[in-house]
Design a protein around this motif. Structure first.
Motif, PDB file in Angstrom:
ATOM      1  N   ARG A 123       0.838  -1.212   0.000  1.00 38.72           N
ATOM      2  CA  ARG A 123       0.000   0.000   0.000  1.00 38.72           C
ATOM      3  C   ARG A 123       0.865   1.251   0.000  1.00 38.72           C
ATOM      4  O   ARG A 123       0.605   2.194  -0.739  1.00 38.72           O
ATOM      5  CB  ARG A 123      -0.916  -0.007   1.225  1.00 38.72           C
ATOM      6  CG  ARG A 123      -1.785   1.212   1.301  1.00 38.72           C
ATOM      7  CD  ARG A 123      -2.683   1.168   2.516  1.00 38.72           C
ATOM      8  NE  ARG A 123      -3.525   2.342   2.549  1.00 38.72           N
ATOM      9  CZ  ARG A 123      -3.948   2.900   3.650  1.00 38.72           C
ATOM     10  NH1 ARG A 123      -3.641   2.372   4.814  1.00 38.72           N
ATOM     11  NH2 ARG A 123      -4.700   3.963   3.608  1.00 38.72           N
ATOM     12  N   ASN A 124       1.896   1.264   0.821  1.00 34.87           N
ATOM     13  CA  ASN A 124       2.754   2.442   0.910  1.00 34.87           C
ATOM     14  C   ASN A 124       3.751   2.527  -0.239  1.00 34.87           C
ATOM     15  O   ASN A 124       4.336   3.580  -0.475  1.00 34.87           O
ATOM     16  CB  ASN A 124       3.472   2.465   2.255  1.00 34.87           C
ATOM     17  CG  ASN A 124       2.510   2.716   3.395  1.00 34.87           C
ATOM     18  OD1 ASN A 124       1.447   3.290   3.212  1.00 34.87           O
ATOM     19  ND2 ASN A 124       2.871   2.262   4.572  1.00 34.87           N
ATOM     20  N   ALA A 125       3.958   1.429  -0.953  1.00 36.99           N
ATOM     21  CA  ALA A 125       4.874   1.436  -2.097  1.00 36.99           C
ATOM     22  C   ALA A 125       4.151   1.783  -3.400  1.00 36.99           C
ATOM     23  O   ALA A 125       4.777   1.877  -4.449  1.00 36.99           O
ATOM     24  CB  ALA A 125       5.555   0.088  -2.225  1.00 36.99           C
ATOM     25  N   ARG A 126       2.855   1.987  -3.331  1.00 35.74           N
ATOM     26  CA  ARG A 126       2.063   2.276  -4.534  1.00 35.74           C
ATOM     27  C   ARG A 126       2.616   3.455  -5.333  1.00 35.74           C
ATOM     28  O   ARG A 126       2.751   3.374  -6.553  1.00 35.74           O
ATOM     29  CB  ARG A 126       0.609   2.526  -4.145  1.00 35.74           C
ATOM     30  CG  ARG A 126      -0.303   2.783  -5.341  1.00 35.74           C
ATOM     31  CD  ARG A 126      -1.713   3.153  -4.934  1.00 35.74           C
ATOM     32  NE  ARG A 126      -1.653   4.397  -4.181  1.00 35.74           N
ATOM     33  CZ  ARG A 126      -2.370   4.640  -3.088  1.00 35.74           C
ATOM     34  NH1 ARG A 126      -3.173   3.752  -2.612  1.00 35.74           N
ATOM     35  NH2 ARG A 126      -2.271   5.796  -2.461  1.00 35.74           N
ATOM     36  N   ASN A 127       2.946   4.540  -4.669  1.00 36.13           N
ATOM     37  CA  ASN A 127       3.465   5.700  -5.392  1.00 36.13           C
ATOM     38  C   ASN A 127       4.799   5.398  -6.059  1.00 36.13           C
ATOM     39  O   ASN A 127       5.052   5.836  -7.179  1.00 36.13           O
ATOM     40  CB  ASN A 127       3.585   6.911  -4.461  1.00 36.13           C
ATOM     41  CG  ASN A 127       2.241   7.496  -4.108  1.00 36.13           C
ATOM     42  OD1 ASN A 127       1.317   7.479  -4.904  1.00 36.13           O
ATOM     43  ND2 ASN A 127       2.109   7.987  -2.892  1.00 36.13           N
TER      44      ASN A 127
END
Length: 159
Positions: free
Chosen positions: A138-142
């Motif tokens: 989720r936090n690596a999406r960007n």
């Protein structure tokens, strides 16, 4: 953001901008701007040591250079364009290099840069143990979206 994402963003700047001075300026600005986006950190400030972290940094750097060198090789850019791409990649990762140097050798010389870098990372918004800073999909999406977009822009763009 991970180093690979920064390197790729710098690569597209180097590809599109011809003046080396502006490549460095835009790459540095882009680094700090991208760090303001939500992203996970694979370096845990509380647990990170050289012994348990070096391989993550080495893997990240290896991926960055493999992708950037592959893209420049297979796209057959001119030597000047390849130089600009590599310059943009390096300049975009440079603030993290300063952070690593400061982490190893804390000196007053880099303190203001480090504070600004931490500010850009939104450390004030998310506490150190907040889930918004954990290393997960989720936090690596960007990171994933920016990296994919830049790779596509380099591949389909003109020489």
């Amino acid at each position: 953001m991970i180093l690979t994402t920064h390197a790729l963003a710098g690569a597209i700047i180097g590809k599109e901008v011809e003046n080396p001075f502006w490549i460095v300026v835009f790459s540095l600005i882009t680094h700090f701007f991208m760090d303001s986006f939500r992203h996970g950190e694979y370096l845990d400030e509380k647990k990170a040591t050289i012994k348990n972290t070096w391989w993550k940094i080495a893997l990240d750097l290896s991926a960055a250079f493999l992708i950037v060198f592959s893209l420049t090789y297979f796209k057959d850019f001119s030597p000047e364009k390849s130089r600009n791409i590599l310059l943009g990649s390096f300049a975009s990762m440079f603030p993290d290099l300063i952070t690593a140097i400061y982490w190893l050798f804390p000196t007053r010389i880099f303190r203001k840069i480090i504070r600004f870098h931490f500010f850009c990372h939104r450390y004030g918004k998310y506490p150190k143990d907040a889930r918004e800073r954990h290393w997960n999909l989720r936090n690596a999406r960007n990171d994933i979206l920016i990296s994919a977009a830049v790779i596509i822009m380099i591949i389909i763009g003109t020489n």
